[in-house]
Design a protein around this motif. Sequence first.
Motif, short mmCIF file in Angstrom:
data_model
loop_
_atom_site.label_atom_id
_atom_site.label_comp_id
_atom_site.label_asym_id
_atom_site.label_seq_id
_atom_site.Cartn_x
_atom_site.Cartn_y
_atom_site.Cartn_z
N ASP A 39 0.85 -1.19 0.00
CA ASP A 39 0.00 0.00 0.00
C ASP A 39 0.89 1.24 0.00
N ALA A 40 1.04 1.81 -1.17
CA ALA A 40 1.89 2.99 -1.33
C ALA A 40 1.07 4.27 -1.45
N ALA A 41 -0.23 4.19 -1.22
CA ALA A 41 -1.11 5.34 -1.42
C ALA A 41 -0.67 6.56 -0.63
N GLU A 42 -0.34 6.36 0.62
CA GLU A 42 0.03 7.50 1.47
C GLU A 42 1.29 8.19 0.97
N GLY A 47 3.96 12.80 -3.25
CA GLY A 47 4.67 13.16 -4.47
C GLY A 47 5.80 12.21 -4.79
N GLU A 48 6.36 12.42 -5.97
CA GLU A 48 7.40 11.54 -6.49
C GLU A 48 8.64 11.52 -5.61
N VAL A 52 9.40 7.62 -4.58
CA VAL A 52 10.45 6.84 -5.22
C VAL A 52 11.37 6.16 -4.19
N PRO A 53 11.92 6.89 -3.23
CA PRO A 53 12.78 6.21 -2.25
C PRO A 53 12.04 5.13 -1.45
N ALA A 54 10.78 5.38 -1.13
CA ALA A 54 10.00 4.37 -0.39
C ALA A 54 9.78 3.12 -1.22
N LEU A 55 9.47 3.30 -2.49
CA LEU A 55 9.26 2.14 -3.37
C LEU A 55 10.56 1.41 -3.64
N ILE A 56 11.66 2.14 -3.78
CA ILE A 56 12.97 1.50 -3.98
C ILE A 56 13.31 0.66 -2.74
N ARG A 57 13.09 1.20 -1.56
CA ARG A 57 13.36 0.45 -0.32
C ARG A 57 12.50 -0.81 -0.27
#
Length: 88
Positions: A39-42, A47-48, A52-57
């Motif tokens: 769940d990446a909604a928050e 913003g990007e 991006v860093p959260a999704l990369i982690r």
Amino acid sequence: AVVCQKLYRYMRMVLSEEVPARADWDDLAVRLSAGFLFDAAEVLEKGEKEAVPALIRHWSGVFPEYSYTYDSEAIKKRFVQVRVRRGL
């Protein structure tokens, strides 16, 4: 899941790479589920720069054997270059 497995096998075949045994697919399917069912909604709402860093982690935790980068400007630039070369 069956369609994903067939698509994966097709892509591996096209790339002339050995298609993994069923056990390998089962492991990959579990890992892909862990990757996509996040769940990446928050963080995406922020913003990007935050996302991006959260999704990369996250993806690095699921597939630590790969490194991930994302540069939207480089992607956009390549897209425009392809369109220009094709005369679109």
